[in-house]
Design a protein around this motif. Structure first.
Motif, mmCIF file in Angstrom:
data_model
loop_
_atom_site.group_PDB
_atom_site.id
_atom_site.type_symbol
_atom_site.label_atom_id
_atom_site.label_comp_id
_atom_site.label_asym_id
_atom_site.label_seq_id
_atom_site.Cartn_x
_atom_site.Cartn_y
_atom_site.Cartn_z
ATOM 1 N N ASP A 575 1.326 -1.231 -0.179
ATOM 2 C CA ASP A 575 -0.035 0.238 -0.259
ATOM 3 C C ASP A 575 0.824 1.485 0.103
ATOM 4 O O ASP A 575 2.431 1.448 0.273
ATOM 5 C CB ASP A 575 -0.695 0.172 1.887
ATOM 6 C CG ASP A 575 -2.331 0.856 1.383
ATOM 7 O OD1 ASP A 575 -2.525 0.944 0.420
ATOM 8 O OD2 ASP A 575 -2.777 0.371 2.592
ATOM 9 N N ASP A 576 0.242 2.385 -0.640
ATOM 10 C CA ASP A 576 1.037 3.539 -0.585
ATOM 11 C C ASP A 576 2.237 3.648 -0.992
ATOM 12 O O ASP A 576 3.973 4.158 -0.497
ATOM 13 C CB ASP A 576 1.507 4.455 1.139
ATOM 14 C CG ASP A 576 -0.128 4.328 1.401
ATOM 15 O OD1 ASP A 576 -1.541 4.385 0.955
ATOM 16 O OD2 ASP A 576 -0.377 4.338 3.210
ATOM 17 N N ASP A 598 0.693 5.666 -4.582
ATOM 18 C CA ASP A 598 -0.396 6.615 -3.274
ATOM 19 C C ASP A 598 -1.067 7.405 -3.575
ATOM 20 O O ASP A 598 -0.452 7.636 -4.636
ATOM 21 C CB ASP A 598 0.618 6.997 -2.189
ATOM 22 C CG ASP A 598 -0.001 7.304 -1.574
ATOM 23 O OD1 ASP A 598 -0.688 6.683 -0.781
ATOM 24 O OD2 ASP A 598 -0.328 8.744 -1.371
ATOM 25 N N ARG A 599 -2.694 7.756 -3.247
ATOM 26 C CA ARG A 599 -3.554 8.438 -4.319
ATOM 27 C C ARG A 599 -2.215 10.133 -4.352
ATOM 28 O O ARG A 599 -2.677 10.994 -4.802
ATOM 29 C CB ARG A 599 -4.782 8.795 -2.700
ATOM 30 C CG ARG A 599 -3.962 9.442 -1.325
ATOM 31 C CD ARG A 599 -5.774 9.111 -1.036
ATOM 32 N NE ARG A 599 -5.872 9.801 0.439
ATOM 33 C CZ ARG A 599 -5.185 8.728 1.723
ATOM 34 N NH1 ARG A 599 -4.855 7.402 1.172
ATOM 35 N NH2 ARG A 599 -5.063 8.313 3.071
ATOM 36 N N GLU A 631 -5.180 4.337 -6.580
ATOM 37 C CA GLU A 631 -5.617 4.423 -5.544
ATOM 38 C C GLU A 631 -5.815 6.593 -5.874
ATOM 39 O O GLU A 631 -5.080 6.920 -5.751
ATOM 40 C CB GLU A 631 -5.362 4.018 -3.927
ATOM 41 C CG GLU A 631 -3.923 5.221 -4.054
ATOM 42 C CD GLU A 631 -3.949 4.054 -1.824
ATOM 43 O OE1 GLU A 631 -4.517 3.310 -1.469
ATOM 44 O OE2 GLU A 631 -2.986 4.932 -1.383
HETATM 45 CA CA CA Z 1 -3.431 3.960 0.634
#
Ligand code: CA
Ligand code: C2E
Ligand code: CA
Length: 679
Positions: A575-576, A598-599, A631
């Protein structure tokens, strides 16, 4: 008060024996001094049979019978005022040349006399007089003023035991010779004469007065009971006080020894917190700096090596700083994984030196190179602050950087607000956990190739009002810090597994966010296995989202944990991605299935730098055969650009906002229906 230790127990035993022996001696002494063994007798009639009647009336006659009794016969012709008749014994011998008799310890005088006036036929009262040397004037045999007169009246007719206390100074003598007060007291230490006569003024009529002296005995003590009483009444309190003093001295030494033990951590070989607080005044008189050192890998090192090794590592790292100068830093053990370094003052460069000493590590011959992972919170106390205030500031400073980049942080007032908020959240989290005031929502993941919803990410929400204003990111960070994340993650995991079971869509993956701390615990995989078996779900449709931080802290235990999860068939997502510090090396070694861009990159795609990073991430994923999820996609444009770069999966408000399970299922149905219609 701590229980009596060996030394004081031994002392109490000795005291008891000593007191018992003393009690026995005292009792024996008392019995002896009151027994007949302690008495010596002088029988005046047998010892001093030479009776001198001088000083009494010439008409007196006396005789000594066979029983050594003396009979005095006074024929009184004319009556003169104060005239009397009696017997006098010169205790210095017949010629008065012998020494005075010492009756210092006189107990009593046994006297038995009968007296009669044949005419009247009554027993007349008698008087016993002792004449003794007067110390304040020179003795002269012929001058009665140089001897004292002390007497006691007694009744004839029976044996009388006259206590020495009844013997009093004769007042006529005091008056007649003008004796000073200091010389007028009773004293039996040098007696020259004893006499027995009719008491004054009883010879009231002419005639014959007879006096039979049957017995006259002085009874003295070898040791005066009063002396023994005084001795004992002084000795006992002294002994008691002495023993008490001795006991208290031993006790206070013991207390100081115990206190020193209580103040010191023998294992760490440094002061403990208790000792530290006792050593420093609670209110500071001068500046004091406290460096609060958190040894983040203490538990991991201890698990992999041994406690002794970690202690040796700590000592080699920090002891050199606290040696030498007496006023230099003092090391204090707060908890296993928490030390304090306390010093008067220092410049900021010192903290950097401390950090690099920890990072440099130590070489252990058979174990290799080990180093401590430290975070340090520093508080500079000023005069007037309390030790607790400075300590609390150092804790606040360390708390601020626990999940952040810097290795040390000096306290500043702004940190206090954050810290208070964290404590508030912690407290409310505990309440929410107790009330089970949590629920989960789902955020769909869109597959741009198959044009359908391929899965969803599970996100935590709470109905506990005090937490409602905070993003889960905020309270999850607190939960991680205070160790509540475990319970939360397990709860979410179980909810997610149950949801997966009830989702009718085929080929649908549920992703769950897992704190990297959880993965350091090998029991996590076991628990997950239990859930999968309990709800009978296909583990390959479960994905765990972990952050890069996990890969930075990775160690042997984590690898084991990851392997166990992979064996269950679970997917792993990073994630991220792009915000942490995972090295490419780690990335290639890890058995992951998916990268999530990551957003922050998605939202800044217009920025060339971001576009390059996203392009690189997608290329790496393509080489490693990882799926890529973008994301935070909010616009068609973002999706278009990312899709053009080769990204297949999308998540964000453009597709759907986080929503409950039924809303997720509706989203799935409407999008999938569209696809079917298009086909
Ligand atoms: Ca995330
Ligand atoms: P995350 O794992 O990066 O989750 C995605 C976050 O981005 C979610 O915020 C989500 O609502 C938000 N998001 C997704 N798409 C968009 C978008 O298009 N626009 C905007 N503005 N936001 C979008 P959320 O739900 O507040 O979660 C925040 C973080 O909290 C998560 O970040 C995750 O790190 C953590 N978290 C959430 N639920 C859990 C959980 O159950 N367990 C654990 N350990 N962490 C969780
Ligand atoms: Ca996530």
């Amino acid at each position: 008060m701590p229980p009596a230790s060996g030394l004081s127990r031994l002392s109490i035993k000795i005291y008891k024996q000593l007191l018992f022996a003393m009690a026995l001696c005292s009792l024996a002494l008392l019995l002896f001094c009151h027994s007949s063994l302690n008495k010596s007798e002088i029988n005046v009639l047998t010892t001093y049979s030479g009776v001198d009647v001088s000083g009494y009336r010439k008409e007196s006659l006396f005789e000594i019978n066979e029983d050594k009794e003396i009979v005095l016969d006074c024929a009184i012709g004319t009556i003169r005022a104060g005239s009397t008749c009696g017997l006098q014994f010169d205790l210095r011998g017949r010629d008065g040349a012998g020494s005075f008799v010492n009756l210092h310890n006189l107990a009593f005088i046994n006297v038995y006399a009968t007296a009669e006036n044949p005419g009247i036929d009554v027993n007349l009262p008698l008087k016993l007089t002792l004449r003794s040397l007067r110390q304040d004037v020179e003795y002269n045999d012929r001058d009665p003023s140089t001897t004292r007169y002390q007497s006691v009246r007694f009744s004839p007719g029976a044996v009388q035991q006259l206590s020495k206390d009844r013997v009093t100074t004769d007042q006529w003598w005091v008056r007649q010779f003008d004796v000073p007060f200091s010389a007028a007291g009773t004293d039996f230490s040098s007696i020259s004469h004893v006499s027995v006569n009719f008491a004054g003024n009883v010879l009231s009529a002419p005639g014959r007065y007879l006096l039979h002296l049957h017995e006259l005995v002085f009874v003295s003590y070898f040791i005066a009971p009063t002396f023994v009483h005084t001795l004992l009444s002084i000795a006992w309190p002294i002994i008691f006080l002495f023993l008490l003093g001795h006991y208290l001295r031993i006790k206070s030494k013991e207390v100081s020894r115990l206190q020193a033990l209580a103040d010191y951590d023998t294992e760490f070989d440094m002061l403990n917190l208790h000792g530290f607080k006792r050593r420093y005044p609670s209110s500071l008189k001068q500046p004091l700096t406290i460096v609060n050192i958190r040894l983040r890998n203490f538990a991991a090192l201890q698990r992999e090596f041994s406690r002794e090794t970690v202690l040796a590592l700590i000592n080699s790292t920090f002891i050199p700083f606290s040696q030498g100068d007496k006023s230099g830093p003092v090391l204090v053990k707060k908890q296993d994984e928490n030390l304090l370094m306390v010093m008067k003052d220092c410049d900021e460069a010192f903290f950097a030196t401390l950090v690099s000493a920890a990072q440099r590590g130590v070489n252990f011959p058979s174990l290799g190179h080990l180093r401590l992972d430290v975070k340090m919170g520093i508080a500079r106390g000023t005069a007037g602050m309390t030790i607790d205030e400075v300590l609390s500031q150092s804790t606040i400073a360390i708390d601020a950087i626990l999940d952040a980049e810097p290795s040390y942080k000096v306290y500043e007032p702004a940190l206090k607000k954050e810290y208070r908020q964290a404590r508030f959240i912690e407290q409310e989290l505990r309440i929410a956990l107790q009330k089970q005031a949590f629920n989960i929502v789902f955020m769909p993941v869109y597959d741009v190739v198959s044009k359908r919803i391929a899965g969803a990410e599970v996100l935590l929400r709470t109905s506990h009002l005090p937490l409602a204003g905070f993003s889960p990111e905020v309270y999850i960070t607190v939960a991680e810090k205070v160790g509540l994340i475990r319970d939360i993650d397990f709860w979410v995991m179980e909810q997610a597994v149950q949801a997966l079971k009830s989702i009718p869509e085929s080929d649908f993956t549920l992703s769950v966010n897992i704190s990297s701390k959880e993965l350091m615990d090998t029991r996590f995989a076991e628990e997950l296995k239990r859930l999968i078996e309990k709800y009978q779900v296909d583990a390959s449709y479960l994905c765990l989202e972990i952050t890069e931080t996990f890969f930075v802290d990775v160690n042997t235990m984590c690898f084991e944990s990851i392997q166990a999860l992979k064996q269950l068939g679970i997917r792993l997502s990073l994630d991220d991605f792009g915000t942490g510090h995972a090295s490419l090396q780690h990335l290639l070694n890890m058995p992951i299935n998916e990268l999530k861009i990551d957003r922050s990159f998605v939202w800044t795609l217009d920025d060339k730098k971001s576009a390059v990073i996203v392009d690189a991430i997608i290329s790496i994923a393509s080489i490693c055969k990882y799926d890529v999820v973008a994301e935070g996609v909010e616009t068609e444009e973002q999706m278009h650009k990312l899709s053009g770069l080769g990204c297949r999966y999308f998540q964000g408000y453009l597709i759907a906002r986080p929503a409950p399970l039924d809303a997720l299922l509706q989203t799935c149905q409407s999008i999938n229906r569209k696809v079917r219609t298009l086909n």
